[in-house]
Design a protein around this motif. Structure first.
Motif, PDB file in Angstrom:
ATOM      1  N   UNK A 142     -10.600  10.403   2.055  1.00  0.00           N
ATOM      2  CA  UNK A 142      -9.773  10.744   0.908  1.00  0.00           C
ATOM      3  C   UNK A 142      -8.986  12.027   1.188  1.00  0.00           C
ATOM      4  N   UNK A 143      -7.846  12.133   0.504  1.00  0.00           N
ATOM      5  CA  UNK A 143      -7.051  13.354   0.572  1.00  0.00           C
ATOM      6  C   UNK A 143      -7.475  14.262  -0.570  1.00  0.00           C
ATOM      7  N   UNK A 144      -7.648  15.547  -0.288  1.00  0.00           N
ATOM      8  CA  UNK A 144      -8.024  16.508  -1.329  1.00  0.00           C
ATOM      9  C   UNK A 144      -7.148  17.746  -1.224  1.00  0.00           C
TER      10      UNK A 144
ATOM     11  N   UNK B 168       0.813  -1.213   0.000  1.00  0.00           N
ATOM     12  CA  UNK B 168       0.000   0.000   0.000  1.00  0.00           C
ATOM     13  C   UNK B 168       0.853   1.271   0.000  1.00  0.00           C
ATOM     14  N   UNK B 169       2.116   1.112  -0.357  1.00  0.00           N
ATOM     15  CA  UNK B 169       2.944   2.282  -0.623  1.00  0.00           C
ATOM     16  C   UNK B 169       3.699   2.852   0.550  1.00  0.00           C
TER      17      UNK B 169
ATOM     18  N   UNK C 110      -6.309   0.430   8.002  1.00  0.00           N
ATOM     19  CA  UNK C 110      -7.270   1.532   8.065  1.00  0.00           C
ATOM     20  C   UNK C 110      -6.944   2.495   9.206  1.00  0.00           C
ATOM     21  N   UNK C 111      -6.511   1.955  10.342  1.00  0.00           N
ATOM     22  CA  UNK C 111      -6.155   2.813  11.474  1.00  0.00           C
ATOM     23  C   UNK C 111      -4.900   3.637  11.164  1.00  0.00           C
TER      24      UNK C 111
ATOM     25  N   UNK D 164      -7.448   8.547  -3.214  1.00  0.00           N
ATOM     26  CA  UNK D 164      -8.112   7.508  -2.429  1.00  0.00           C
ATOM     27  C   UNK D 164      -7.076   6.469  -2.043  1.00  0.00           C
ATOM     28  N   UNK D 165      -6.742   6.418  -0.748  1.00  0.00           N
ATOM     29  CA  UNK D 165      -5.702   5.495  -0.294  1.00  0.00           C
ATOM     30  C   UNK D 165      -6.134   4.042  -0.402  1.00  0.00           C
ATOM     31  N   UNK D 166      -7.409   3.764  -0.166  1.00  0.00           N
ATOM     32  CA  UNK D 166      -7.874   2.381  -0.207  1.00  0.00           C
ATOM     33  C   UNK D 166      -7.774   1.802  -1.611  1.00  0.00           C
ATOM     34  N   UNK D 167      -8.182   2.568  -2.591  1.00  0.00           N
ATOM     35  CA  UNK D 167      -8.134   2.111  -3.976  1.00  0.00           C
ATOM     36  C   UNK D 167      -6.801   2.413  -4.635  1.00  0.00           C
TER      37      UNK D 167
END
Length: 222
Positions: free
Chosen positions: A127-129, A23-24, A110-111, A136-139
């Motif tokens: 999400x970060x904007x 996840x980076x 997620x935490x 979107x970190x999840x996707x």
């Protein structure tokens, strides 16, 4: 984003490290509390995942010492199911969140994401904007306006760190130390390549270069 995982269970570390890297996240793994106590001052971390039952020096003692020394890095503590007193004491001495063992790796992810967003002031959205950009970190996907963008893994990691720090001057050294856990990857020429690729995709004005100082992320042109 660079994480420190302090966990003496090899099997759990072997489960968490690949997931976090997928996840980076850059991940440094330590198994002894004494090593963690020192390592947190040697390198810049965005978050620490800290088990309390550690050899050498217990997690609570490590955390208490960090806070006494003024180290404000966010800390997610891992506790045993029935250790309510440890959870309370951990929060009292400066933990930012806790997770009870056993847990699902996705919950830890997620935490971690939520705690990093909260630390950077983004508390109301998953999400970060920044400007016209949404990440979107999840996707692991990014949009500029309504248009979804195609980024490499390295570009995504760099953009995520920029979006956590909009308008802030970031040196090449800061970028490298927060994005990579391997010294051989911390090449300023490689960083420049990724910055230039992001500029081509986001717009030339998205990332300003401050000669001799580093970069400032402004946002997409959208």
């Amino acid at each position: 984003m660079r994480l420190m995982l302090v966990e003496d269970s090899v099997s759990l570390a072997d489960q968490l490290i690949p997931m976090l890297r997928e996840h980076g996240y850059a991940v440094d793994w330590l198994a002894d509390g004494r090593d963690a106590l020192v390592k947190a001052h040697d390198d810049p971390f965005d978050l620490v995942i800290l088990d309390l039952g550690l050899p050498g020096m217990g997690g609570l003692q490590v955390l208490r010492q960090w806070r006494a020394e003024g180290l404000g890095v966010p800390v997610l503590i891992l506790t045993a199911r029935d250790s309510w007193s440890e959870k309370i004491e951990g929060l009292q001495v400066g933990a930012d969140d806790y997770l009870t063992k056993p847990f699902h790796p996705d919950e830890l992810l997620l935490r971690v994401q939520a705690l990093l967003r909260r630390t950077h002031g983004n508390v109301n959205d998953s999400r970060l904007r920044v400007g016209s950009l949404t990440l979107d970190e999840q996707r692991q996907s990014v949009w500029q306006g309504e248009q979804e963008m195609t980024l490499t893994g390295a570009e995504f990691r760099m953009l995520r760190y920029f979006m956590h720090n909009p308008g802030r001057l970031l040196s090449k050294g800061q970028l490298a130390s927060h994005l990579y856990d391997n010294e051989s990857d911390r090449d300023s020429n490689v960083l420049e390549v990724h910055v230039n690729r992001l500029r081509r995709k986001l717009g030339k004005g998205a990332i300003e270069t401050r000669r001799g100082q580093g970069y400032v992320f402004i946002g997409g042109d959208g």
